[in-house]
Design a protein around this motif. Structure first.
Motif, mmCIF file in Angstrom:
data_model
loop_
_atom_site.group_PDB
_atom_site.id
_atom_site.type_symbol
_atom_site.label_atom_id
_atom_site.label_comp_id
_atom_site.label_asym_id
_atom_site.label_seq_id
_atom_site.Cartn_x
_atom_site.Cartn_y
_atom_site.Cartn_z
ATOM 1 N N VAL A 14 17.160 -17.271 -12.201
ATOM 2 C CA VAL A 14 18.046 -16.690 -11.203
ATOM 3 C C VAL A 14 17.331 -15.510 -10.562
ATOM 4 C CG1 VAL A 14 20.270 -15.551 -10.839
ATOM 5 C CG2 VAL A 14 20.067 -17.353 -12.557
ATOM 6 N N GLU A 15 17.349 -15.468 -9.242
ATOM 7 C CA GLU A 15 16.773 -14.329 -8.531
ATOM 8 C C GLU A 15 17.916 -13.511 -7.960
ATOM 9 O OE1 GLU A 15 13.244 -14.820 -5.990
ATOM 10 O OE2 GLU A 15 14.496 -13.968 -4.400
ATOM 11 N N VAL A 16 17.887 -12.223 -8.199
ATOM 12 C CA VAL A 16 18.911 -11.335 -7.660
ATOM 13 C C VAL A 16 18.242 -10.192 -6.910
ATOM 14 C CG1 VAL A 16 20.577 -11.880 -9.481
ATOM 15 C CG2 VAL A 16 19.082 -9.920 -9.750
ATOM 16 N N LEU A 17 18.938 -9.661 -5.940
ATOM 17 C CA LEU A 17 18.492 -8.485 -5.205
ATOM 18 C C LEU A 17 19.410 -7.343 -5.610
ATOM 19 C CD1 LEU A 17 16.785 -7.107 -3.021
ATOM 20 C CD2 LEU A 17 18.472 -7.909 -1.348
ATOM 21 N N VAL A 18 18.864 -6.353 -6.260
ATOM 22 C CA VAL A 18 19.665 -5.216 -6.709
ATOM 23 C C VAL A 18 19.601 -4.142 -5.629
ATOM 24 C CG1 VAL A 18 19.949 -3.440 -8.474
ATOM 25 C CG2 VAL A 18 19.223 -5.744 -9.129
ATOM 26 N N VAL A 86 14.669 -10.070 -18.175
ATOM 27 C CA VAL A 86 14.713 -9.684 -16.770
ATOM 28 C C VAL A 86 13.404 -8.989 -16.447
ATOM 29 C CG1 VAL A 86 15.899 -8.271 -15.048
ATOM 30 C CG2 VAL A 86 17.226 -9.408 -16.842
ATOM 31 N N GLU A 87 12.784 -9.405 -15.349
ATOM 32 C CA GLU A 87 11.535 -8.799 -14.890
ATOM 33 C C GLU A 87 11.638 -8.532 -13.399
ATOM 34 O OE1 GLU A 87 8.623 -11.809 -15.701
ATOM 35 O OE2 GLU A 87 8.449 -11.250 -17.801
ATOM 36 N N SER A 92 7.943 -15.315 -12.845
ATOM 37 C CA SER A 92 6.895 -15.318 -13.858
ATOM 38 C C SER A 92 6.278 -16.706 -13.974
ATOM 39 C CB SER A 92 7.483 -14.916 -15.205
ATOM 40 O OG SER A 92 6.548 -15.126 -16.237
ATOM 41 N N PRO A 93 4.954 -16.801 -14.024
ATOM 42 C CA PRO A 93 4.329 -18.112 -14.229
ATOM 43 C C PRO A 93 4.652 -18.692 -15.606
ATOM 44 C CG PRO A 93 2.672 -16.373 -14.240
ATOM 45 C CD PRO A 93 3.978 -15.735 -13.865
ATOM 46 N N VAL A 100 10.057 -24.537 -7.580
ATOM 47 C CA VAL A 100 9.158 -24.153 -6.489
ATOM 48 C C VAL A 100 9.935 -23.245 -5.551
ATOM 49 C CG1 VAL A 100 7.734 -26.228 -6.589
ATOM 50 C CG2 VAL A 100 9.733 -26.193 -5.111
ATOM 51 N N GLU A 101 9.218 -22.419 -4.834
ATOM 52 C CA GLU A 101 9.862 -21.555 -3.861
ATOM 53 C C GLU A 101 10.467 -22.419 -2.758
ATOM 54 O OE1 GLU A 101 9.368 -18.465 -6.100
ATOM 55 O OE2 GLU A 101 10.347 -18.312 -4.153
ATOM 56 N N PRO A 102 11.595 -22.023 -2.173
ATOM 57 C CA PRO A 102 12.250 -22.845 -1.147
ATOM 58 C C PRO A 102 11.333 -23.225 0.015
ATOM 59 C CG PRO A 102 13.669 -21.042 -1.800
ATOM 60 C CD PRO A 102 12.338 -20.824 -2.485
ATOM 61 N N ASP A 103 10.420 -22.337 0.404
ATOM 62 C CA ASP A 103 9.536 -22.649 1.531
ATOM 63 C C ASP A 103 8.404 -23.601 1.145
ATOM 64 O OD1 ASP A 103 7.441 -19.649 1.558
ATOM 65 O OD2 ASP A 103 8.400 -20.713 -0.073
#
Length: 105
Positions: A14-18, A86-87, A92-93, A100-103
């Motif tokens: 999960v990617e979040v923007l804090v 959480v990092e 992280s690889p 994969v990234e959306p792009d």
């Protein structure tokens, strides 16, 4: 489908923007101070733990995540344990099971 129990592994990234790190830290502090913890049995004090949450955003955010709650209301599923971390920054690889990234799709 068989009625035999099956052990399943659930992978989630999960990617979040804090946008408000202080708000995350304060929520984590509220959760911690409201928890039923015997601090005499812990390696640090409540004050030390609070100070850590206020200065360590990954720790504060991670303390608010509970993998047990993901499936807590699903009948027939028993949570057996989990691990999360959480990092900051890019994924992280170490944890790229087919993501994969959306792009890049």
């Amino acid at each position: 489908m068989s009625n035999e129990p099956v052990v399943m592994q659930v992978y989630c990234r999960v990617e979040v923007l804090v946008r408000a790190p202080a708000a995350v830290a304060e929520r984590a502090v509220r959760e911690l101070t409201g928890a039923d913890i015997d601090w005499s049995a812990e390696p640090d004090t409540l004050a030390e733990a609070v100070a850590e949450l206020r200065t360590d955003l990954p720790q504060a955010l991670g303390s608010l995540l509970d993998p047990h709650r993901m499936l807590s209301d699903v009948s027939g599923v028993e949570f057996r344990g989990g691990h999360l971390w959480v990092e900051p920054g890019a994924p992280s690889p170490r944890f790229l099971p087919g993501f994969v990234e959306p792009d890049e799709r």
